[in-house]
Design an enzyme around this catalytic site. Structure first.
Site, short mmCIF file in Angstrom:
data_model
loop_
_atom_site.label_atom_id
_atom_site.label_comp_id
_atom_site.label_asym_id
_atom_site.label_seq_id
_atom_site.Cartn_x
_atom_site.Cartn_y
_atom_site.Cartn_z
N GLN A 219 0.82 -1.21 0.00
CA GLN A 219 0.00 0.00 0.00
C GLN A 219 0.86 1.26 0.00
O GLN A 219 0.33 2.36 -0.12
CB GLN A 219 -0.91 0.02 1.23
CG GLN A 219 -2.00 -1.05 1.21
CD GLN A 219 -2.89 -1.02 2.43
OE1 GLN A 219 -3.16 -2.06 2.98
NE2 GLN A 219 -3.38 0.14 2.85
N ARG A 366 -9.22 0.01 7.97
CA ARG A 366 -10.32 0.92 7.67
C ARG A 366 -10.58 1.87 8.83
O ARG A 366 -11.70 2.02 9.30
CB ARG A 366 -11.55 0.13 7.31
CG ARG A 366 -11.53 -0.19 5.82
CD ARG A 366 -12.89 -0.12 5.26
NE ARG A 366 -12.88 0.46 3.94
CZ ARG A 366 -13.92 0.35 3.13
NH1 ARG A 366 -14.98 -0.28 3.48
NH2 ARG A 366 -13.88 0.91 1.97
N CYS A 367 -9.52 2.51 9.29
CA CYS A 367 -9.69 3.55 10.29
C CYS A 367 -8.45 4.40 10.27
O CYS A 367 -7.43 4.00 9.75
CB CYS A 367 -9.88 2.96 11.68
SG CYS A 367 -8.37 2.67 12.60
N GLU A 736 -12.76 5.23 5.43
CA GLU A 736 -12.78 4.59 6.75
C GLU A 736 -14.06 4.85 7.53
O GLU A 736 -14.39 4.10 8.46
CB GLU A 736 -11.62 5.12 7.62
CG GLU A 736 -10.45 5.66 6.88
CD GLU A 736 -9.64 4.61 6.16
OE1 GLU A 736 -8.77 4.96 5.39
OE2 GLU A 736 -9.91 3.43 6.39
#
Ligand code: CDP
Length: 779
Positions: A219, A366-367, A736
Site C-alpha cells: 500500500q 479501515r480507520c 474509513e
C-alpha cells in the site's frame, strides 16, 4: 458542472479499471511469472512462546526440487535476522533465539515449485522448549509474568509504552463539578483486515547488476523502497518496487512482513527470482491485526445532560513486537480523538501498550490510526449516559454537538476540526428511519418475545495525514504527490504517490483532472504503484488518498492550466489577463467565439508555444496539507432482539455520511457500503481469539467469520456534503468512516433493546450466546 462526456467532479462515472477486472484480466502479484523463478514456503511455529532448540533441514534438503532452506542463522550472516518495525521497535525476520507468537517465521524452504516448497517445509525438523504464553495485556503486566522480549537489554517487564493526552487537572475539576459520572469498561476485540488477496512478493535481484525488482503487495511502495534500502543495505536507486493490482488492503499491506524480507534475501543468495504467496491461515495468524483495545471511559455530566469532561484509560494488546502502522509522534495512534463530535472543555487520556504472545502489527484497518476504537468508546458512553439520565440518546447528542459556527474547533486533546454540521446529519438520519415512530413502537413494549432496540452513533473521523510537521512514518513526512503530463494530442497521464487497493483511483483521480482541465476522464491514464515511474509518496491508508493525493492532483492541474492560459493567449493573440477559462476552452473576455480548446492548447505546447517559454505541458506537485480533514456522519440502527434466545436481527440501518465534495458519488456509496459491512462484521461476528496457550482461534474463514451478502443487512444511505475549507476541491476522505462509525450503532441498538432489563454492556462481537448470557445475568 462538467458534461457527462468530460466526467468531472460529481459524476458517477463507471470505473476505468473495471474493464480489466470484469474480464479476469487484472494483474496481481501471484500472476507474475519470471524466467527461472523459484517458490518459497515458510515454516512457522506451532507454539506461541518457546525456546528454539534446533533446526534440522537435512530431510527437506533431500527432497527433489528443494533448492535451499533459509534459517535465522543464515540471515544473521547478512545482518537481516532482525528488522525495524514501523513503530520504531525491532522484529525478528526469522527466529534465532525464541518464538514469541504462534505462526512466527522459523525457517523458509525455497524450491522449484510451490507444492514442493510446502512439502519441504513439512520436513524441516524444529525442536522447541515451550514456555508459558501471555495471551492478554493484563497477564502481561502481572508482577510474575514471563518476559517476552528477553533479547532487549535491561527489559524487565512487558510494557511497550505509556502515553497520555489532554489535561488531568482540568478534567479532575470538571469531574468534581459533575452531578453524575457514567462509567463503561469494554474491549474492542482483535480483528483482521482479511483482504481477498493475501500478501505476497516476487523478489528479483539480478546477480550481475544487483538491480532489485520487488513485485509486492504494497500500500506504500515508495516508503517500502526506502525501508528496504535502509534495512537490507541495498542502494535505493537500484531498488524498484512494483505494487500491481491489489485485491484489497484495508491496512493489511502497510507493514513490511518477514516473508518479504526472507524472499528478497533468498533471491540475493540464490541469484534467481523467488516468489512467496501467503496462505489464508498465514495471513490471519501472522500479519497485521487491528484493534485489541481494553478501554475504560468515564463521562462527567450535569443532570440536565451537558457533558463536562471525559476520562479514559486504555490498555492495548500489541502482540510480541510493537509494529503498529501509525505516525511516529503518537503512541496510541489518534485514539485521543476520543472526545468525538461533542463540545466540552476537559479530557484526559492515559494509555499503555503491552507485549503479549500474539502476532504484532496494529494496522489502520479501515480507520485512521485507532479512531475506530475511540469513536466506539465515546458513542457507547453517550448512549449509556442518555439511559442513566433518562434523556433520549439522539437528544443528548444534539445538546452536546459542536455547533457549525464553532469551526475551526479546537478539541481538548489538540485536534483542530475543520468543519461539521453534526445536528443536520443526525436529524436527516432520524427523518429517514422514522425515529419518533420507532420510539413510540418501542414504548409499547415487547411483542412476541422480541424487543425493539434503536442505536444511534454520531462519529467524527480525522483522515488525510499530514500535515507533515505532525505526522510521519519512521521519519518519512506524510505529504503526497501528483505528476501530470499532457501529451500533444490532448491526452494525459497522471502519476501518483498513493496506491489503490480497489478504491477506484484510476477513475476518481482522472475526474479531478477532468474537472480542472476539461480533458475527458477516458483520455486520462492514472499510474500508481511503480517506484521507478511515479513521484515519491507515502501511500494509501487512513483515507489519505483524496485528502492528500487528490489535493496534489488538483493543484498540479491548476498549475498546468496557468501555463495553458499563456499558450491560449499566444494562439488567440490576446494578453493573458484577457483570457478566461470555462471547461473545456479558453476564450477572450467579452468575445466568446474567440476560443481554443485545451486539446488545441496541448498541441501548441509542443508545436507552437510562445517564444521564451519552455516547451511541453507537464508538472509535478508535492502537497503537504495544512490539516487533516474531518468527515462525519450519523448512523441509526433498529434491531429486534429475541429475549428468549439472545438472537438479534437488524430491521433497518440508515447511514448519513458527510465527506465534503463527492468526486464520484457511486464510488463513495460503494466505500460506505463496504465500511458498513465491516462495521456490522465487527459488532456481530468477526474476531480473532486465542486460547490460554496462545493458539489462534480465528485462523481460517470457518472460525473467522467474515460476513457474506446473506448475513449483511440492507443499508439506506443519506448525505450532507459540507466541503472541507482547506482542501482545494473541498473533498474529505471517506474510506474509513463507516467502519469507524457503525459498530457502536449496532451495539447501542442491542443494549437499547435490553436496558430496561438492566443490561448496560455486552462486549463485541455480539454473538447470540453472549447476548443471551447478558439477559440471564440481569434476569
Ligand atoms: O485513501 P483511500 O483511497 O482509501 O480513501 P479515500 O481518499 O477516503 O477515498 C476512497 C475512495 O472514495 C477514493 O479513492 C475515491 O475513489 C472516492 N472518494 C470520492 O469520490 N470523493 C470523496 N470526497 C472521497 C473519496
Amino acid at each position: 458542472m462538467t458534461s457527462p462526456e468530460v466526467g468531472g467532479i460529481g459524476h458517477s462515472v463507471k470505473r476505468n479499471e473495471d474493464a480489466r477486472f470484469i474480464q479476469g484480466a487484472g494483474n496481481y502479484v501471484d500472476d507474475i511469472v519470471l524466467p527461472g523463478m523459484l517458490h518459497m514456503a515458510i515454516v512457522r511455529s506451532p507454539y506461541a512462546h518457546a525456546e528454539l532448540l534446533s533446526i534440522d533441514s537435512s530431510a527437506a534438503m533431500e527432497l527433489e526440487g528443494v533448492v535451499a532452506v533459509v534459517t535465522g542463522e543464515l540471515l544473521a550472516e547478512y545482518n537481516l535476522a532482525w528488522m525495524p518495525t514501523l513503530s520504531g521497535d525491532t522484529q525478528a525476520v526469522l527466529v534465532t533465539d525464541k518464538v514469541r507468537y504462534q505462526g512466527q517465521e522459523v525457517a523458509a524452504v525455497v524450491a522449484t515449485d510451490p507444492y514442493i516448497a510446502r512439502d519441504g517445509a513439512l520436513l524441516v525438523d524444529v525442536e522447541y522448549e515451550p514456555l508459558q504464553a501471555i495471551t492478554n495485556p493484563m497477564q502481561g503486566l502481572a508482577e510474575d509474568a514471563p518476559i517476552i522480549r528477553t533479547e532487549l537489554e535491561d527489559k524487565t517487564d512487558n510494557l511497550v509504552y505509556e502515553w497520555e493526552s489532554g489535561d488531568a487537572a482540568k478534567t479532575d475539576a470538571a469531574f468534581a463539578e459533575a452531578d453524575r459520572i457514567v462509567t463503561l469498561e469494554t474491549h474492542y476485540p482483535r480483528s483482521h483486515p482479511a483482504p481477498l488477496e493475501t500478501c505476497g512478493i516476487v523478489a528479483d535481484i539480478d546477480p550481475a547488476t544487483g538491480h532489485t525488482t520487488l513485485h509486492m503487495t504494497s500500500q506504500a511502495p515508495h516508503a517500502h523502497r526506502t525501508l528496504f534500502a535502509l534495512v537490507a543495505g541495498l542502494s535505493e536507486e537500484n531498488i524498484r518496487i512494483i505494487s500491481p493490482d491489489l485485491g484489497g488492503g484495508f491496512g493489511n499491506k502497510v507493514p513490511i512482513y518477514p516473508g518479504y524480507v526472507i524472499a528478497t534475501a533468498a533471491s540475493l543468495v540464490i541469484g534467481k527470482p523467488v516468489k512467496w504467496i501467503e496462505t489464508r491461515s498465514e495471513n490471519l495468524i501472522s500479519t497485521g491485526f487491528a484493534r485489541d483495545y481494553y478501554m475504560k471511559g468515564e463521562l462527567a455530566l450535569s443532570n440536565d445532560g451537558k457533558i463536562l469532561g471525559l476520562r479514559v484509560d486504555m490498555t492495548s494488546d500489541q502482540g510480541a513486537f510493537f509494529a503498529d502502522a501509525q505516525p511516529t509522534q503518537v503512541r496510541a495512534g489518534l485514539f485521543h480523538m476520543v472526545t468525538g463530535s461533542y463540545d466540552f472543555g476537559a479530557a484526559h487520556i492515559t494509555t499503555r501498550g503491552v507485549y503479549t504472545n500474539k502476532a504484532p502489527g496494529g494496522v489502520a484497518y479501515r480507520c485512521s490510526f485507532r479512531i475506530t476504537e475511540a469513536s466506539f468508546l465515546i458513542e457507547r458512553l453517550v448512549h449509556n449516559a442518555a439511559h442513566e439520565l433518562n434523556i433520549d440518546p439522539a437528544e443528548l447528542r444534539i445538546k452536546n454537538f459542536i455547533q457549525p459556527d464553532q469551526f475551526p474547533y479546537e478539541s481538548p486533546t489538540g485536534f483542530e476540526y475543520d468543519s461539521g454540521e453534526y445536528e443536520r446529519a443526525l436529524r436527516l438520519a432520524m427523518d429517514m428511519i422514522g425515529y419518533d415512530d420507532l420510539r413510540k413502537e418501542q414504548a409499547e413494549g415487547p411483542k412476541d418475545g422480541k424487543r425493539l432496540g434503536i442505536g444511534v452513533a454520531s462519529f467524527t473521523e480525522a483522515v488525510g495525514a499530514g500535515p507533515s510537521r505532525q505526522y510521519d512514518i519512521v521519519g518519512l513526512k506524510m505529504f503526497d504527490s501528483a505528476e501530470l503530463r499532457i501529451h500533444p494530442t490532448g491526452k494525459a497521464i497522471l502519476k501518483l504517490g498513493v496506491k489503490s487497493q480497489g478504491q477506484g483511483h484510476e477513475t476518481t483521480f482522472a475526474q479531478i483532472v477532468a474537472e480542472e482541465l476539461g480533458i475527458p476522464v477516458t483520455d486520462i491514464k492514472v499510474v500508481e504503484g511503480d517506484t521507478d515511474n511515479t513521484p515519491y509518496g507515502l501511500g494509501t491508508y487512513g483515507s489519505r488518498s483524496i485528502p492528500v493525493g487528490g489535493a496534489a492532483t488538483a493543484i498540479v492541474a491548476r498549475q498546468l492550466r496557468e501555463k495553458a492560459k499563456m499558450i491560449a493567449a499566444h494562439l488567440l493573440e490576446a494578453s493573458a489577463e484577457d483570457i478566461e477559462w470555462e471547461v473545456p476552452e479558453f476564450f477572450v473576455k467579452g468575445s466568446r467565439d474567440s476560443k481554443v480548446t485545451i486539446q488545441e492548447v496541448a498541441f501548441a505546447a509542443y508545436t507552437n508555444h510562445p517564444e521564451g517559454m519552455e516547451a511541453g505541458l507537464e508538472g509535478v506537485h508535492y502537497y503537504d496539507p495544512p490539516n487533516l480533514t474531518y468527515p462525519f456522519g450519523s448512523y441509526i440502527v433498529a434491531v429486534d432482539v429475541d429475549e428468549g434466545t439472545g438472537q438479534w436481527k437488524v430491521r433497518r440501518m440508515v447511514a448519513v455520511d458527510d465527506c465534503g465534495v463527492r468526486i464520484n458519488p457511486m464510488i463513495v456509496d460503494g466505500q460506505i457500503h463496504g465500511g458498513l459491512a465491516e462495521g456490522f462484521a465487527m459488532s456481530s461476528m468477526q474476531q480473532i481469539a486465542f486460547d490460554e496457550d496462545g493458539n489462534c482461534l480465528g485462523s481460517n474463514f470457518m472460525d473467522y467469520l467474515v460476513p457474506t451478502a446473506w448475513e449483511t443487512p440492507k443499508f439506506e444511505l443519506g448525505e450532507t456534503n459540507t466541503p472541507s475549507p482547506h482542501h482545494p476541491i473541498g473533498a474529505k476522505g471517506v474510506g474509513e468512516s463507516a467502519t469507524v462509525g457503525s459498530p457502536a450503532a449496532y451495539v447501542n441498538a442491542v443494549i437499547d433493546a435490553l436496558q430496561d432489563r438492566g443490561v448496560t454492556n455486552i462486549d463485541m462481537p455480539l454473538f447470540t450466546d453472549r447476548v443471551w448470557q447478558a439477559i440471564q445475568d440481569t434476569a
